[in-house]
Design an enzyme around this catalytic site. Structure first.
Site, short mmCIF file in Angstrom:
data_model
loop_
_atom_site.label_atom_id
_atom_site.label_comp_id
_atom_site.label_asym_id
_atom_site.label_seq_id
_atom_site.Cartn_x
_atom_site.Cartn_y
_atom_site.Cartn_z
N ASP A 1 0.82 -1.22 0.00
CA ASP A 1 0.00 0.00 0.00
C ASP A 1 0.85 1.27 0.00
O ASP A 1 0.50 2.26 -0.65
CB ASP A 1 -0.95 0.00 1.20
N GLN B 1 -12.38 7.64 5.47
CA GLN B 1 -11.32 8.10 4.54
C GLN B 1 -11.80 9.24 3.65
O GLN B 1 -11.00 10.03 3.18
CB GLN B 1 -10.83 6.95 3.67
N PRO C 1 22.30 -41.41 -1.35
CA PRO C 1 23.71 -41.35 -1.75
C PRO C 1 24.05 -40.07 -2.51
O PRO C 1 23.16 -39.32 -2.92
CB PRO C 1 23.87 -42.58 -2.64
N HIS D 1 -5.15 -8.91 3.80
CA HIS D 1 -4.04 -9.12 4.73
C HIS D 1 -4.50 -9.46 6.14
O HIS D 1 -3.92 -10.31 6.81
CB HIS D 1 -3.16 -7.87 4.74
N ARG D 2 -5.57 -8.81 6.57
CA ARG D 2 -5.98 -9.02 7.96
C ARG D 2 -6.59 -10.42 8.16
O ARG D 2 -6.50 -10.98 9.24
CB ARG D 2 -6.95 -7.94 8.42
N GLU E 1 -11.19 -4.54 2.15
CA GLU E 1 -10.51 -5.32 1.11
C GLU E 1 -11.41 -6.42 0.54
O GLU E 1 -11.30 -6.81 -0.62
CB GLU E 1 -9.22 -5.93 1.67
N ASN F 1 -4.80 -1.98 -4.28
CA ASN F 1 -6.01 -2.04 -3.46
C ASN F 1 -5.84 -1.14 -2.24
O ASN F 1 -6.34 -1.43 -1.16
CB ASN F 1 -6.28 -3.50 -3.03
N ARG G 1 -14.91 -0.76 -4.52
CA ARG G 1 -14.94 -0.03 -3.24
C ARG G 1 -15.45 1.39 -3.49
O ARG G 1 -14.92 2.11 -4.33
CB ARG G 1 -13.55 -0.03 -2.60
N LYS H 1 0.42 -6.25 2.05
CA LYS H 1 -0.30 -4.96 2.01
C LYS H 1 0.14 -4.05 3.16
O LYS H 1 0.30 -2.85 2.98
CB LYS H 1 -1.80 -5.22 2.11
N ASP I 1 -10.51 -2.12 12.15
CA ASP I 1 -9.50 -3.05 11.62
C ASP I 1 -9.05 -4.04 12.68
O ASP I 1 -9.02 -5.26 12.45
CB ASP I 1 -8.30 -2.27 11.08
N SER J 1 22.34 -38.05 -5.79
CA SER J 1 21.01 -38.60 -6.11
C SER J 1 20.01 -37.47 -6.34
O SER J 1 18.91 -37.70 -6.81
CB SER J 1 20.53 -39.52 -4.98
N1 LIG Z 1 15.61 -36.00 -10.72
C1 LIG Z 1 16.67 -35.48 -11.35
N2 LIG Z 1 16.84 -35.66 -12.64
C2 LIG Z 1 17.90 -35.16 -13.27
N3 LIG Z 1 18.87 -34.43 -12.68
C3 LIG Z 1 18.76 -34.22 -11.39
C4 LIG Z 1 17.66 -34.73 -10.66
N4 LIG Z 1 17.82 -34.35 -9.38
C5 LIG Z 1 18.97 -33.64 -9.33
N5 LIG Z 1 19.53 -33.57 -10.54
C6 LIG Z 1 20.79 -32.90 -10.88
O1 LIG Z 1 21.83 -33.71 -10.35
C7 LIG Z 1 22.86 -32.90 -9.84
C8 LIG Z 1 23.18 -33.32 -8.42
O2 LIG Z 1 22.07 -33.01 -7.62
P1 LIG Z 1 22.23 -32.57 -6.11
O3 LIG Z 1 23.40 -31.69 -5.93
O4 LIG Z 1 20.91 -32.11 -5.70
O5 LIG Z 1 22.54 -33.97 -5.46
P2 LIG Z 1 22.86 -34.34 -3.95
O6 LIG Z 1 22.25 -35.66 -3.71
O7 LIG Z 1 22.42 -33.27 -3.04
O8 LIG Z 1 24.42 -34.43 -3.98
P3 LIG Z 1 25.47 -34.42 -2.75
O9 LIG Z 1 25.04 -35.47 -1.80
O10 LIG Z 1 26.73 -34.75 -3.35
O11 LIG Z 1 25.41 -33.07 -2.15
C9 LIG Z 1 22.41 -31.47 -9.98
O12 LIG Z 1 23.03 -30.89 -11.11
C10 LIG Z 1 20.91 -31.58 -10.19
O13 LIG Z 1 20.41 -30.54 -11.01
#
Ligand SMILES: Nc1ncnc2c1ncn2[C@@H]1O[C@H](COP(=O)(O)OP(=O)(O)OP(=O)(O)O)[C@@H](O)[C@H]1O
Ligand SMILES: Nc1ccn([C@H]2C[C@H](O)[C@@H](COP(=O)(O)O)O2)c(=O)n1
Length: 671
Positions: free
Chosen positions: A53, A180, A461, A405-406, A359, A95, A128, A433, A331, A464
């Site tokens: 606002d 107002q 891992p 907002h409220r 609002e 608004n 309004r 707002k 308000d 992944s």
């Molecule tokens: N589902 C997916 N499909 C394709 N690429 C992916 C996917 N998920 C993540 N990536 C890509 O894989 C790469 C590694 O991802 P990310 O860093 O998130 O992995 P991480 O598991 O956190 O790794 P680390 O454990 O080593 O930190 C990134 O470049 C990300 O964009």
């Protein structure tokens, strides 16, 4: 600010601490306009609200040629040169009623003959009413036409017929739709009162009188002493002219304070010495909504009002049901409707007809949304009666906020319900707002029930996609992210810098170092010893060291507190290897994210190449498998899926699909 489709507030238990609130919207927009009307003079505004606002007002004034400079917490406003205002402008005022009404009056009287302006706003602004203000301005010679519907914005202003201005007698204005209109006239009339006094008389009852009092107070600060004859007749003396007060300090917003006064009354436990302290606002406030304190006291809240501070504690519990004429605090009275949910009987809030043209139609909106929580609600043209649900009859609800907002701010307080059900606030961004950091401020002083901040664990891992998935999920939910791998990386880097071998023989020193890491998170940046190491910790060398240091049990133990402290409201997505098994064993959702070694090596390869690093796929895959082996076979918290984890293999899944799957699991857990 949470710019997400919805914000889930988990069940909350208690509240204590100190809050500093943003500047008053009513004062801020009036002060901006009045500073702009001090021709050529500069006014320094301190503590001004920065919100949707005030931005609407600020942008409009800048379009008109006003010079506004931000200098830290100060805004330097140099008054408009009325003769140099560009014509043909379209001013979009969102608004913001506190921009639309006063600018309409001021520009209607400022514009030269034939100089055109269009004033418009969002769809709701176009519903309004503004007809009473236009009707009061026309006899003065203001040329105003409705672009769409008579009585409502958008408006076309086409300058002033000065002959009619000279003839004009007493100006009459209705006081029962919105105060107002009167405020807008009072701020505009000094622009045409150089040669003769201007008189306004109020037709019918005058509502929201305290807002008119703010206007009169600010006019005085800007050099215009309006004579107030019993709130029925107002005289702007001949010779009135705006003069800059030099510096003007804007008070924190008293309507915004109502949520924290209610919070203290609902959730602070005096037996434990808890209180909510609101700094910068107290009994000396010029805002009418400070009278909310009296209503809160009637409901049993213990409020100590010092001149510049409020200390609020829970008093009577449950709160006492009341029957109140809330015309003077329209308000803040919305907050009473939520407090009524915690009262010992039905509460009736009367004389709040103005809610219907705010609002949204706030009487309808309140009735609908309170009922979702399990309350029995009755409503009339200008009243609302709320019977609270029995303790176990509260229902989890998704609260629609109607771009109001409220609605968003007061319904957040329903999260203290005795049934422990979560409250979803739709479109939480609407708080922009008047109070963009409302939820952040709230989460800074409340505690989750049983200390259970919602945590989603994502383990798996290397490469992944845990980090990517954690970010995506957190973004959707407005949660924080814990990248626990980064902590091991920083610990490893710190050890190398201190020439401490990463060897189990040094376990004690390494753990000591990890416990006291000189580490600081600054947004996306990670600072070690005050230096940004965000890029350095991502190298393969540091990754290898992190894998070694993370195998040392004492180091893992030392990093536990760092990780658990990251669990803050509204929630956390934690990524790592042992989030679900060790760090957050009670997390309601644990995901074990995996992908084939081939896919993971490919992803890491692409990631490194895209950052300009050299890499070979085969070496990366070997290193990744070696890391997997170390992480899964170490004695301390080996990498494995928690027994209650959802396993997600994303080898053939993109990030969006994986995110959707996790959000589906989360939604199931919530219900
Ligand atoms: N589902 C997916 N499909 C394709 N690429 C992916 C996917 N998920 C993540 N990536 C890509 O894989 C790469 C590694 O991802 P990310 O860093 O998130 O992995 P991480 O598991 O956190 O790794 P680390 O454990 O080593 O930190 C990134 O470049 C990300 O964009
Ligand atoms: N909770 C965690 C997080 C990480 N580690 C180890 C495993 C890795 O080898 C190393 C770096 O992690 P990354 O940034 O690649 O996710 O830290 C761990 O043991 N436990």
């Amino acid at each position: 600010m949470y710019s997400i489709p919805f914000l889930d507030i988990p069940p909350l238990a208690s509240a204590h601490g100190v809050v500093r609130l943003p500047g008053s919207k009513s004062i801020s927009n009036r002060a901006l306009l009045l500073a702009a009307l001090c021709e050529g003079r500069t006014t320094v505004l301190r503590g001004l609200l920065a919100s949707d606002d005030t931005q609407a007002m600020r942008t409009a004034l800048e379009q008109l040629g006003c010079r506004i400079q931000q200098n830290g917490d100060e805004l330097h406003v140099t008054g408009l040169d009325r003769h140099a205002m560009p014509a043909g402008l379209q001013l979009h005022l969102g608004n913001a009623g506190t921009a639309m009404r006063p600018l309409t009056a001021a520009l209607a009287l400022l514009a030269r003959d034939g100089q055109q302006f269009t004033l418009t706003g969002v769809a709701r602004m176009q519903e309004r009413p503004i007809g009473d203000l236009v009707d009061a301005l026309r006899p003065l010679g203001a040329r105003i036409t409705y672009e769409k519907n008579p009585g409502f914005p958008p408006l076309q202003l086409a300058g002033l017929d000065t002959a009619r201005l000279d003839e004009a007698q007493t100006i009459r204005i209705r006081g029962d739709v919105s105060s107002q209109f009167l405020s807008a006239m009072l701020m505009a009339l000094p622009l045409v009162a150089e040669r003769r006094e201007r008189v306004i008389e109020v037709d019918g009852p005058l509502i929201s009188l305290p807002y008119v009092a703010i206007t009169l107070h600010l006019l005085q600060r800007f050099g215009v002493a309006v004579r107030n004859e019993n709130w029925r007749r107002f005289v702007v003396p001949a010779g009135s002219r705006y003069r800059s007060p030099g510096v003007l300090q804007v008070e924190p917003d008293a309507s915004s304070a109502s949520y924290f006064i209610a919070l203290g009354g609902i959730a602070s436990d005096p037996a434990q010495g808890q209180a909510i302290t609101i700094e910068g606002l107290g009994a000396d406030s010029i805002q009418g909504d400070i009278q909310f304190i009296e209503a809160a006291r009637q409901m049993g809240v213990d409020v100590q009002a010092e001149s510049n501070r409020l200390v609020v504690r829970r008093g009577a519990w449950p709160l006492k049901a009341i029957d109140i004429d809330a015309n003077h605090i329209p308000d803040a009275a919305m907050t009473l409707a939520i407090m009524a949910l915690y009262a010992d009987g039905p509460t009736r809030i009367r004389n709040i007809g103005s809610w219907r043209v705010k609002e949204t139609d706030r009487i309808d909106a309140m009735q609908t949304e309170l009922a979702k929580l399990g309350a029995a609600v009755q409503a009339g043209p200008d009243w609302l009666a709320i019977t609270p649900p029995a303790a176990q009859a509260w229902r989890a609800a998704s609260i629609a906020t109607y771009d109001d907002h409220r609605m968003a701010m007061c319904f957040a307080l329903a999260a203290f319900n005795p049934a422990g059900v979560r409250v979803r606030i739709e479109d939480p961004r609407c708080v922009g707002k008047t109070f963009p950091d409302y939820f952040e401020t709230l989460f800074g002083v409340v505690q989750a029930r049983a200390g259970r901040v919602p945590v989603i664990c994502i383990d798996g891992p290397s490469a992944s996609g845990k980090g990517t998935l954690a970010q995506a999920v957190a973004q959707q939910l407005g949660y924080g992210v814990l990248d626990s791998g980064a902590l091991y990386r920083v610990a490893a880097l710190a050890a190398r810098r201190r020439q401490l071998d990463i060897d189990p023989a040094n376990a004690r020193q390494l753990a000591e170092l990890a416990r006291n890491l000189p580490l600081c998170f600054d947004g996306e940046r990670i600072l070690l010893d005050g230096r940004d190491v965000s890029a350095e910790i991502r190298t393969e060398q540091v990754g290898r060291d992190a894998s070694l240091i993370s195998a040392i049990g004492e180091v893992r133990e030392a990093l536990l507190d760092w990780q658990r402290q990251a669990a803050r409201l509204p929630g956390l997505v934690a990524d790592g290897r042992d989030m679900g098994t060790v760090v957050f064993p009670h997390a309601p959702l644990k995901v074990f994210l995996t992908a084939s070694a081939e896919k993971r090596a490919e992803r890491r390869y692409k990631q490194l190449i895209s950052k300009g690093n050299s890499a070979t796929l085969s070496t990366l895959r070997e290193e990744l498998e070696a890391r997997d082996l170390r992480d899964t076979t170490r004695a301390a918290a080996p990498l494995k899926a928690a027994h209650d984890a959802e396993v997600l293999d994303n080898s053939e899944m993109d990030v969006q699909a994986a995110t959707e799957q996790v959000l589906r699991w989360w939604a199931e857990r919530q219900s």
